[in-house]
Design a protein around this motif. Structure first.
Motif, PDB file in Angstrom:
ATOM      1  N   SER A  13       0.848  -1.188   0.000  1.00 36.06           N
ATOM      2  CA  SER A  13       0.000   0.000   0.000  1.00 36.06           C
ATOM      3  C   SER A  13       0.886   1.240   0.000  1.00 36.06           C
ATOM      4  O   SER A  13       1.872   1.296   0.738  1.00 36.06           O
ATOM      5  N   ALA A  14       0.519   2.249  -0.823  1.00 39.28           N
ATOM      6  CA  ALA A  14       1.285   3.492  -0.866  1.00 39.28           C
ATOM      7  C   ALA A  14       0.363   4.642  -1.257  1.00 39.28           C
ATOM      8  O   ALA A  14      -0.576   4.460  -2.025  1.00 39.28           O
ATOM      9  N   THR A  15       0.653   5.819  -0.722  1.00 35.96           N
ATOM     10  CA  THR A  15      -0.120   7.033  -1.025  1.00 35.96           C
ATOM     11  C   THR A  15       0.831   8.196  -1.174  1.00 35.96           C
ATOM     12  O   THR A  15       1.745   8.361  -0.371  1.00 35.96           O
ATOM     13  N   ASN A  16       0.598   9.009  -2.199  1.00 37.49           N
ATOM     14  CA  ASN A  16       1.383  10.215  -2.413  1.00 37.49           C
ATOM     15  C   ASN A  16       0.443  11.375  -2.742  1.00 37.49           C
ATOM     16  O   ASN A  16       0.278  11.726  -3.897  1.00 37.49           O
ATOM     17  N   TYR A  17      -0.270  11.875  -1.743  1.00 39.51           N
ATOM     18  CA  TYR A  17      -0.968  13.143  -1.853  1.00 39.51           C
ATOM     19  C   TYR A  17      -1.572  13.620  -0.564  1.00 39.51           C
ATOM     20  O   TYR A  17      -2.473  14.429  -0.562  1.00 39.51           O
ATOM     21  N   LEU A  18      -1.100  13.177   0.521  1.00 39.61           N
ATOM     22  CA  LEU A  18      -1.624  13.642   1.793  1.00 39.61           C
ATOM     23  C   LEU A  18      -1.160  15.072   2.065  1.00 39.61           C
ATOM     24  O   LEU A  18      -0.070  15.474   1.689  1.00 39.61           O
ATOM     25  N   THR A  19      -2.006  15.828   2.738  1.00 39.96           N
ATOM     26  CA  THR A  19      -1.649  17.192   3.106  1.00 39.96           C
ATOM     27  C   THR A  19      -0.734  17.175   4.322  1.00 39.96           C
ATOM     28  O   THR A  19      -0.490  16.128   4.921  1.00 39.96           O
ATOM     29  N   ASP A  20      -0.255  18.343   4.735  1.00 45.39           N
ATOM     30  CA  ASP A  20       0.641  18.435   5.893  1.00 45.39           C
ATOM     31  C   ASP A  20       0.007  17.885   7.164  1.00 45.39           C
ATOM     32  O   ASP A  20       0.694  17.357   8.027  1.00 45.39           O
ATOM     33  N   PHE A  35      -2.780   3.483  -3.649  1.00 43.31           N
ATOM     34  CA  PHE A  35      -3.132   2.156  -4.149  1.00 43.31           C
ATOM     35  C   PHE A  35      -2.848   1.068  -3.126  1.00 43.31           C
ATOM     36  O   PHE A  35      -2.091   1.267  -2.183  1.00 43.31           O
ATOM     37  N   VAL A  36      -3.468  -0.090  -3.370  1.00 44.74           N
ATOM     38  CA  VAL A  36      -3.157  -1.336  -2.678  1.00 44.74           C
ATOM     39  C   VAL A  36      -2.968  -2.391  -3.763  1.00 44.74           C
ATOM     40  O   VAL A  36      -3.833  -2.561  -4.627  1.00 44.74           O
ATOM     41  N   LEU A  37      -1.830  -3.078  -3.735  1.00 46.49           N
ATOM     42  CA  LEU A  37      -1.508  -4.146  -4.679  1.00 46.49           C
ATOM     43  C   LEU A  37      -1.432  -5.482  -3.952  1.00 46.49           C
ATOM     44  O   LEU A  37      -1.066  -5.534  -2.775  1.00 46.49           O
ATOM     45  N   ASN A  66      -9.069   9.530  -3.478  1.00 48.83           N
ATOM     46  CA  ASN A  66      -9.240   8.630  -2.337  1.00 48.83           C
ATOM     47  C   ASN A  66      -7.884   8.175  -1.836  1.00 48.83           C
ATOM     48  O   ASN A  66      -6.943   8.005  -2.607  1.00 48.83           O
ATOM     49  N   ARG A  67      -7.814   7.929  -0.545  1.00 49.44           N
ATOM     50  CA  ARG A  67      -6.655   7.271   0.058  1.00 49.44           C
ATOM     51  C   ARG A  67      -7.081   5.838   0.342  1.00 49.44           C
ATOM     52  O   ARG A  67      -8.119   5.596   0.967  1.00 49.44           O
ATOM     53  N   TYR A  68      -6.293   4.867  -0.126  1.00 43.36           N
ATOM     54  CA  TYR A  68      -6.585   3.451   0.077  1.00 43.36           C
ATOM     55  C   TYR A  68      -5.551   2.852   1.012  1.00 43.36           C
ATOM     56  O   TYR A  68      -4.358   3.118   0.884  1.00 43.36           O
ATOM     57  N   GLU A  69      -6.011   2.020   1.949  1.00 46.63           N
ATOM     58  CA  GLU A  69      -5.083   1.345   2.853  1.00 46.63           C
ATOM     59  C   GLU A  69      -5.694   0.048   3.355  1.00 46.63           C
ATOM     60  O   GLU A  69      -6.920  -0.086   3.430  1.00 46.63           O
ATOM     61  N   GLY A  87      -9.731   0.050   3.426  1.00 46.65           N
ATOM     62  CA  GLY A  87     -10.407   1.288   3.786  1.00 46.65           C
ATOM     63  C   GLY A  87     -10.074   2.364   2.777  1.00 46.65           C
ATOM     64  O   GLY A  87      -8.979   2.382   2.216  1.00 46.65           O
ATOM     65  N   PHE A  88     -11.045   3.224   2.508  1.00 48.02           N
ATOM     66  CA  PHE A  88     -10.770   4.365   1.642  1.00 48.02           C
ATOM     67  C   PHE A  88     -11.361   5.613   2.266  1.00 48.02           C
ATOM     68  O   PHE A  88     -12.355   5.555   2.992  1.00 48.02           O
ATOM     69  N   SER A  89     -10.691   6.723   2.042  1.00 46.09           N
ATOM     70  CA  SER A  89     -11.182   7.993   2.566  1.00 46.09           C
ATOM     71  C   SER A  89     -10.887   9.087   1.558  1.00 46.09           C
ATOM     72  O   SER A  89      -9.955   8.991   0.772  1.00 46.09           O
ATOM     73  N   TYR A  90     -11.735  10.092   1.571  1.00 49.60           N
ATOM     74  CA  TYR A  90     -11.528  11.275   0.745  1.00 49.60           C
ATOM     75  C   TYR A  90     -11.943  12.470   1.584  1.00 49.60           C
ATOM     76  O   TYR A  90     -12.351  12.306   2.744  1.00 49.60           O
ATOM     77  N   TYR A  91     -11.861  13.659   1.057  1.00 50.31           N
ATOM     78  CA  TYR A  91     -12.019  14.844   1.888  1.00 50.31           C
ATOM     79  C   TYR A  91     -13.405  14.983   2.504  1.00 50.31           C
ATOM     80  O   TYR A  91     -13.567  15.678   3.496  1.00 50.31           O
ATOM     81  N   GLU A  92     -14.413  14.293   1.987  1.00 50.06           N
ATOM     82  CA  GLU A  92     -15.771  14.404   2.532  1.00 50.06           C
ATOM     83  C   GLU A  92     -16.297  13.122   3.172  1.00 50.06           C
ATOM     84  O   GLU A  92     -17.443  13.080   3.600  1.00 50.06           O
ATOM     85  N   GLY A  93     -15.554  12.061   3.201  1.00 52.50           N
ATOM     86  CA  GLY A  93     -16.090  10.816   3.749  1.00 52.50           C
ATOM     87  C   GLY A  93     -15.152   9.654   3.545  1.00 52.50           C
ATOM     88  O   GLY A  93     -13.947   9.814   3.412  1.00 52.50           O
ATOM     89  N   GLY A  94     -15.739   8.466   3.467  1.00 46.91           N
ATOM     90  CA  GLY A  94     -14.930   7.270   3.286  1.00 46.91           C
ATOM     91  C   GLY A  94     -15.763   6.016   3.368  1.00 46.91           C
ATOM     92  O   GLY A  94     -16.990   6.059   3.367  1.00 46.91           O
ATOM     93  N   GLY A  95     -15.103   4.896   3.439  1.00 39.01           N
ATOM     94  CA  GLY A  95     -15.783   3.613   3.504  1.00 39.01           C
ATOM     95  C   GLY A  95     -14.783   2.479   3.462  1.00 39.01           C
ATOM     96  O   GLY A  95     -13.605   2.657   3.790  1.00 39.01           O
ATOM     97  N   ALA A  96     -15.244   1.324   3.023  1.00 38.08           N
ATOM     98  CA  ALA A  96     -14.378   0.154   2.951  1.00 38.08           C
ATOM     99  C   ALA A  96     -14.918  -0.815   1.910  1.00 38.08           C
ATOM    100  O   ALA A  96     -16.094  -0.778   1.554  1.00 38.08           O
TER     101      ALA A  96
END
Length: 116
Positions: A13-20, A35-37, A66-69, A87-96
């Motif tokens: 799993s890797a993410t490259n766009y999180l804010t500070d 993503f998750v591979l 979305n952020r995936y983990e 799990g996934f999340s975005y600026y207004e919500g999320g889910g799985a």
């Protein structure tokens, strides 16, 4: 061993766009991704499959990324095989989403989400 067949799988799993502050932004920049591979051995050959993910090679001001983990690996239905909980999340919500892996195949069996 997700499939219960004696072969070990690897989840990446890797993410490259999180804010500070660690949250997901409301738009993307060039080169952003999350993503998750799943890497597994199928019929003696290593395969890499995208479980969930988004890739943004260019700026996309209209995207809601979305952020995936990986949230867990559990045998949810009692069949002796582990399901993958993403799990996934975005600026207004999320889910799985819940995925099963067996016989070299990956299958989404459930997804839920909520927004603001």
């Amino acid at each position: 061993d997700l499939a219960g067949d004696g072969e070990e799988e690897v989840l990446l799993s890797a993410t490259n766009y999180l804010t500070d502050d660690g949250t997901v932004p409301s738009s993307t920049a060039a080169g952003n991704y999350s993503f998750v591979l799943l890497r597994s051995v199928v019929n003696g050959k290593v395969q890499t499959k995208l479980v969930e993910g988004e890739f943004y090679p260019r700026v996309n001001a209209n995207a809601a990324p979305n952020r995936y983990e990986v949230r867990g690996l559990l045998d949810l239905n009692g069949d002796g095989r582990l399901e993958i909980i993403i799990g996934f999340s975005y600026y207004e919500g999320g889910g799985a989403s819940i995925w099963q892996f067996g016989a070299g195949k990956l299958k989404r069996v459930l997804e839920y989400g909520c927004g603001a």
